[in-house]
Motif scaffolding. Sequence first.
Motif, PDB file in Angstrom:
ATOM      1  N   VAL A 189       0.861  -1.188   0.000  1.00  0.00           N
ATOM      2  CA  VAL A 189       0.000   0.000   0.000  1.00  0.00           C
ATOM      3  C   VAL A 189       0.898   1.239   0.000  1.00  0.00           C
ATOM      4  N   MET A 190       0.405   2.272  -0.655  1.00  0.00           N
ATOM      5  CA  MET A 190       1.123   3.544  -0.687  1.00  0.00           C
ATOM      6  C   MET A 190       0.302   4.513   0.156  1.00  0.00           C
ATOM      7  N   VAL A 191       0.888   5.051   1.228  1.00  0.00           N
ATOM      8  CA  VAL A 191       0.117   5.837   2.189  1.00  0.00           C
ATOM      9  C   VAL A 191       0.650   7.254   2.279  1.00  0.00           C
ATOM     10  N   SER A 192      -0.251   8.189   2.072  1.00  0.00           N
ATOM     11  CA  SER A 192       0.044   9.601   2.258  1.00  0.00           C
ATOM     12  C   SER A 192      -0.744  10.088   3.464  1.00  0.00           C
ATOM     13  N   PRO A 193      -0.106  10.759   4.411  1.00  0.00           N
ATOM     14  CA  PRO A 193      -0.905  11.380   5.476  1.00  0.00           C
ATOM     15  C   PRO A 193      -1.688  12.530   4.858  1.00  0.00           C
ATOM     16  N   MET A 194      -2.789  12.885   5.454  1.00  0.00           N
ATOM     17  CA  MET A 194      -3.557  14.042   4.973  1.00  0.00           C
ATOM     18  C   MET A 194      -3.707  15.016   6.134  1.00  0.00           C
ATOM     19  N   SER A 195      -3.812  16.293   5.810  1.00  0.00           N
ATOM     20  CA  SER A 195      -3.905  17.258   6.902  1.00  0.00           C
ATOM     21  C   SER A 195      -5.120  18.144   6.776  1.00  0.00           C
ATOM     22  N   TYR A 196      -5.709  18.482   7.877  1.00  0.00           N
ATOM     23  CA  TYR A 196      -6.515  19.676   8.012  1.00  0.00           C
ATOM     24  C   TYR A 196      -5.688  20.510   8.986  1.00  0.00           C
ATOM     25  N   TYR A 197      -5.649  20.102  10.253  1.00  0.00           N
ATOM     26  CA  TYR A 197      -4.594  20.605  11.114  1.00  0.00           C
ATOM     27  C   TYR A 197      -3.273  20.010  10.653  1.00  0.00           C
ATOM     28  N   LYS A 198      -2.213  20.796  10.703  1.00  0.00           N
ATOM     29  CA  LYS A 198      -0.879  20.260  10.462  1.00  0.00           C
ATOM     30  C   LYS A 198      -0.589  19.170  11.489  1.00  0.00           C
ATOM     31  N   LEU A 199       0.071  18.114  11.062  1.00  0.00           N
ATOM     32  CA  LEU A 199       0.381  17.007  11.966  1.00  0.00           C
ATOM     33  C   LEU A 199       1.833  17.097  12.438  1.00  0.00           C
ATOM     34  N   SER A 200       2.054  16.753  13.689  1.00  0.00           N
ATOM     35  CA  SER A 200       3.416  16.643  14.198  1.00  0.00           C
ATOM     36  C   SER A 200       4.006  15.316  13.732  1.00  0.00           C
ATOM     37  N   GLU A 201       5.316  15.192  13.838  1.00  0.00           N
ATOM     38  CA  GLU A 201       5.941  13.920  13.450  1.00  0.00           C
ATOM     39  C   GLU A 201       5.435  12.779  14.332  1.00  0.00           C
ATOM     40  N   ASP A 202       5.193  13.063  15.586  1.00  0.00           N
ATOM     41  CA  ASP A 202       4.635  12.019  16.465  1.00  0.00           C
ATOM     42  C   ASP A 202       3.284  11.540  15.942  1.00  0.00           C
ATOM     43  N   GLU A 203       2.479  12.478  15.501  1.00  0.00           N
ATOM     44  CA  GLU A 203       1.154  12.102  14.998  1.00  0.00           C
ATOM     45  C   GLU A 203       1.259  11.305  13.694  1.00  0.00           C
ATOM     46  N   ILE A 204       2.158  11.723  12.821  1.00  0.00           N
ATOM     47  CA  ILE A 204       2.322  10.997  11.548  1.00  0.00           C
ATOM     48  C   ILE A 204       2.886   9.603  11.815  1.00  0.00           C
ATOM     49  N   PHE A 205       3.858   9.543  12.684  1.00  0.00           N
ATOM     50  CA  PHE A 205       4.458   8.245  13.019  1.00  0.00           C
ATOM     51  C   PHE A 205       3.382   7.282  13.532  1.00  0.00           C
ATOM     52  N   ALA A 206       2.560   7.764  14.443  1.00  0.00           N
ATOM     53  CA  ALA A 206       1.512   6.895  15.011  1.00  0.00           C
ATOM     54  C   ALA A 206       0.513   6.466  13.944  1.00  0.00           C
ATOM     55  N   HIS A 207       0.258   7.343  12.997  1.00  0.00           N
ATOM     56  CA  HIS A 207      -0.640   7.030  11.885  1.00  0.00           C
ATOM     57  C   HIS A 207      -0.081   5.847  11.077  1.00  0.00           C
ATOM     58  N   TYR A 208       1.176   5.924  10.715  1.00  0.00           N
ATOM     59  CA  TYR A 208       1.795   4.827   9.945  1.00  0.00           C
ATOM     60  C   TYR A 208       1.923   3.567  10.807  1.00  0.00           C
ATOM     61  N   GLN A 209       2.240   3.765  12.061  1.00  0.00           N
ATOM     62  CA  GLN A 209       2.369   2.594  12.958  1.00  0.00           C
ATOM     63  C   GLN A 209       1.038   1.852  13.032  1.00  0.00           C
ATOM     64  N   ALA A 210      -0.031   2.596  13.172  1.00  0.00           N
ATOM     65  CA  ALA A 210      -1.352   1.957  13.285  1.00  0.00           C
ATOM     66  C   ALA A 210      -1.692   1.177  12.014  1.00  0.00           C
ATOM     67  N   ILE A 211      -1.351   1.729  10.885  1.00  0.00           N
ATOM     68  CA  ILE A 211      -1.611   1.017   9.626  1.00  0.00           C
ATOM     69  C   ILE A 211      -0.723  -0.216   9.533  1.00  0.00           C
ATOM     70  N   SER A 212       0.539  -0.047   9.854  1.00  0.00           N
ATOM     71  CA  SER A 212       1.464  -1.182   9.787  1.00  0.00           C
ATOM     72  C   SER A 212       1.002  -2.321  10.691  1.00  0.00           C
ATOM     73  N   ASP A 213       0.535  -1.966  11.874  1.00  0.00           N
ATOM     74  CA  ASP A 213       0.109  -2.994  12.831  1.00  0.00           C
ATOM     75  C   ASP A 213      -1.075  -3.796  12.321  1.00  0.00           C
ATOM     76  N   ALA A 214      -1.813  -3.202  11.398  1.00  0.00           N
ATOM     77  CA  ALA A 214      -3.065  -3.835  10.975  1.00  0.00           C
ATOM     78  C   ALA A 214      -2.926  -4.668   9.704  1.00  0.00           C
ATOM     79  N   ILE A 215      -1.772  -4.602   9.063  1.00  0.00           N
ATOM     80  CA  ILE A 215      -1.637  -5.286   7.770  1.00  0.00           C
ATOM     81  C   ILE A 215      -0.348  -6.109   7.705  1.00  0.00           C
TER      82      ILE A 215
END
Lengths: 299, 299, 299, 299
Positions: free
Chosen positions: D106-132
Amino acid sequence: MNKTLELTGIIGYPITPFSDVTGAVNILQLQGIIDGLISSGSSAIAALGSAGEGAYLNTAEWEETALATIHHVADRVPVIIGISELTTPDAVARAVFADKAGVKAVMVSPMSYYKLSEDEIFAHYQAISDAISVPIMVYNNPSTSGIDMSPEFMCKMVNSITNVTMVKESSGDIRRMHQLHMLSNGTLPFYNGCNYLALEAINAGAKGWCSAAPILIGDLPKQLFDSIKSGDNNKARNLFYQQITFLEFIVKQGLAASIKVGLKLQGTDVGSPRLPLKDLPAREHVALRRILVDLGRFN
Amino acid sequence: MNKTLELTGIIGYPITPFSDVTGAVNILQLQGIIDGLISSGSSAIAALGSAGEGAYLNTAEWEETALATIHHVADRVPVIIGISELTTPDAVARAVFADKAGVKAVMVSPMSYYKLSEDEIFAHYQAISDAISVPIMVYNNPSTSGIDMSPEFMCKMVNSITNVTMVKESSGDIRRMHQLHMLSNGTLPFYNGCNYLALEAINAGAKGWCSAAPILIGDLPKQLFDSIKSGDNNKARNLFYQQITFLEFIVKQGLAASIKVGLKLQGTDVGSPRLPLKDLPAREHVALRRILVDLGRFN
Amino acid sequence: MNKTLELTGIIGYPITPFSDVTGAVNILQLQGIIDGLISSGSSAIAALGSAGEGAYLNTAEWEETALATIHHVADRVPVIIGISELTTPDAVARAVFADKAGVKAVMVSPMSYYKLSEDEIFAHYQAISDAISVPIMVYNNPSTSGIDMSPEFMCKMVNSITNVTMVKESSGDIRRMHQLHMLSNGTLPFYNGCNYLALEAINAGAKGWCSAAPILIGDLPKQLFDSIKSGDNNKARNLFYQQITFLEFIVKQGLAASIKVGLKLQGTDVGSPRLPLKDLPAREHVALRRILVDLGRFN
Amino acid sequence: MNKTLELTGIIGYPITPFSDVTGAVNILQLQGIIDGLISSGSSAIAALGSAGEGAYLNTAEWEETALATIHHVADRVPVIIGISELTTPDAVARAVFADKAGVKAVMVSPMSYYKLSEDEIFAHYQAISDAISVPIMVYNNPSTSGIDMSPEFMCKMVNSITNVTMVKESSGDIRRMHQLHMLSNGTLPFYNGCNYLALEAINAGAKGWCSAAPILIGDLPKQLFDSIKSGDNNKARNLFYQQITFLEFIVKQGLAASIKVGLKLQGTDVGSPRLPLKDLPAREHVALRRILVDLGRFN
């Protein structure tokens, strides 16, 4: 006018050594730097550019340095002299001096206090062209000059002003080189002035690479240039990544200051740059030493 | 040193008139402009700033203009002289000259070819401060100097360098003024150098407004300043929107060139700015004429 | 259409409380926040804006929150609902829902994945306008929407699209407000959406200040608004500098996340924002606590 | 997890055809586009990226398109599916669906409304990785996502999150690729996502070029890729300049909209992009037609 000067390969940029005692230009050291550039494969010498602190010298120093460069190179390779003056009369005066002294071309950057319109820049180059008989290399470096000339505008000057024949692009945007190629149908000689884009610029068709890097790392830039031209792309990529940390360093820390530190690390004290420019802080001496060690250029 | 110079209100910036024949500074016209600034309510005269093309004058012209200003003002209001030199020795020399000639303060902008580090800028101001006995106004104008000094850094210089006592902010970012206020707990005198932010800057606590605008529009800037200070916000807003088109125009077109056109439209030919700066194109003459007509400043 | 809705003063923006257990919107807490905003002087309530995480809610949640807001406000003040949808059909659907539910206006921000042309944005607003009967406030916030609408373009929409009647400017550039005033000859109601520019925006003629700040700092924003309107500029400046650190904090840290931390510090746990948004790091809790203590808003 | 997927060469990006009548995805046309991409030399198919308007589809459409792509490709080449969701739960749900459906990555791009911190982006990818159980390609495209991930941060995710194994860089800054190479010591597979930098990216070591261009210009991108790899730099440069105007056009005008116009010009009406995206204006149809004629891709 001679639109036929054909420059290619590495165009070597000397720094300007100063005595730390008197502040005067140290001509003997300058001669050594010029010899080093030629022996490491430079196909031309361009004095009094950014690396040469040309903008910081008074008229007498600038003229002395220009003459010393021309005489010492002694036609082994062509000599180019850089001109970065705030007013048009001052730029014309220096160009006339350089022309009479025997340069093969002048490299001219507009300078700004007030932002200049394209009409103003055009008239500046026209006035210089009218006063001399050698080719002019347009030098676009917005980070030093405060003026960003578009590829369209630079092509227009090449097409319209007799002695304007070449472009040195230092904006850091590789797309400018694409545009220079496309707008001129591949006929305009453009040169890379942004060290860390050397791989890209040469692949995009730059005729040469303007650099002070060979002062410290010898023929590594020329090896990179030659390996791209010969199609050995793996070697080119390896050479590029070998020297990229060095190239990024000297751009980020300032060409004059960082080359001077490197020369000191390599055993030649050429003094500090001219105030308000200062010697690099100690931590950057350490960083540069490590980079030079990694490149086998520190003994 | 005198940290007690208290400037407030409109600080008037003369342009420097040139003879179109000889190119020399026209002192008689300069005197008329200074008188106009004082009679329209300027509480100080600041010569050889951006509007005054200080960066484009050679040493003899600069000194002549500085002296002529001081002598003609004759202590009616304080005189400030602007200094924008590329090297530290040149900046020190001009500051010393101005100090001896009797200015009440110097306004100093660092200039860049290479970008300067904060250490380099600090040393530049320190060297000037050490050489003179009058206050220094730090002038931050990245669009002309190529250097952007942060509020934190400018406050540090005010706190650390004896003669640095004031800041003129021309970056165009009103938040810088908020920061100057907050970082100094309201004690640092800062001045607005960005004409189109006058309403905001004065409301944010700027002590004064540095401007060449009164040369063409008389006491309108002072009326704006005074109406804010007196709390007549509707009047202030009306005055601001009345002159905003003019203020935007002179900043966008360049202070020196546009004020010179305006003076010509009002009947006084003060020559063109110095090359490569050119007179504004004809369409901008038309635009400025319309603006001045709307303001009742064209007869 | 009703182009006559006249909003002025503080427009209060609720956050949307979530249960940390179920993730559902906590309507009871939302009601408390709304009451707090009204009691601190808000002249309107704008739900589901940036502070309300409107863009992060699914349709059911968004509709539930919109309805709950309208019913709880119960016409004490006008209710506005924010709409930030990526596709035009989704935006129209939400606008129709809000209209039927009884809002007095909708606030619409275009959203981008691909950058939108002005034609595309215009058609987006036109489609929404055609589908509803209440006024539309154009909301320009490039940092969240990825789209920056010029004052010229927004004025064009106000002049051309029936229900588009107001602008909320959050770009952070005060000159946009000057332009909105000048382009509309003072007739277009524009609102400040950039908390840290409140002093400037109101002085420049903003009809109101859209803010979630009163949730944490009560009537301080209204006091600032009123003191400017009454011409007490010293008081206004003092009030502004009193709250500027807070206003900068909530913008920099994100409105939703920072207001939620502040509520927790003040004793109400409204849950975390929706993932990927996270609670602020601990150091920012400490920073906000200190800010609230200084403002006398932490007990 | 399978960190061993080895992608190289041209990764083909289908657009998503819509019926202009019903708005539904036209699966038959999608199949034709996929076949064309494979026959012109694509070594993988990446559906529902920017070109595929993945961000604009509702869940049912997105799932239908993903399934149809996987089934039609039928393991001729690997299939990658793009995910660009605003909330983490939505992104996880789509990743899980794609994984179960049989994608190779899968190719994953974070999306923003509020700007995301690196911690938030990292957790986003981690959550996806954990699920697949398939690799994740980090997709950095600040112009669409509103988030700019640094090379340092992306390398950190590759080193720290199990399934994150590749990077697609679309920021338009070639130096990011230098940094990805240097930071990973040449071990991180990175891909070019910026069409007009293809020559530079491949020379800088990009493993592949992610592009929708072959839909319209067939194997020209693959010829460029291959000629660089074989060291025929003159041919590479000629091929690059041959297609650069086309590559600049589709990026500037938007991939989805411009490819759809091109298909129409070539004889297949795949409908317009989804509102608020509109068909390109007529003048751009003309411009694209001329470009395709010049490339011999218009009959």
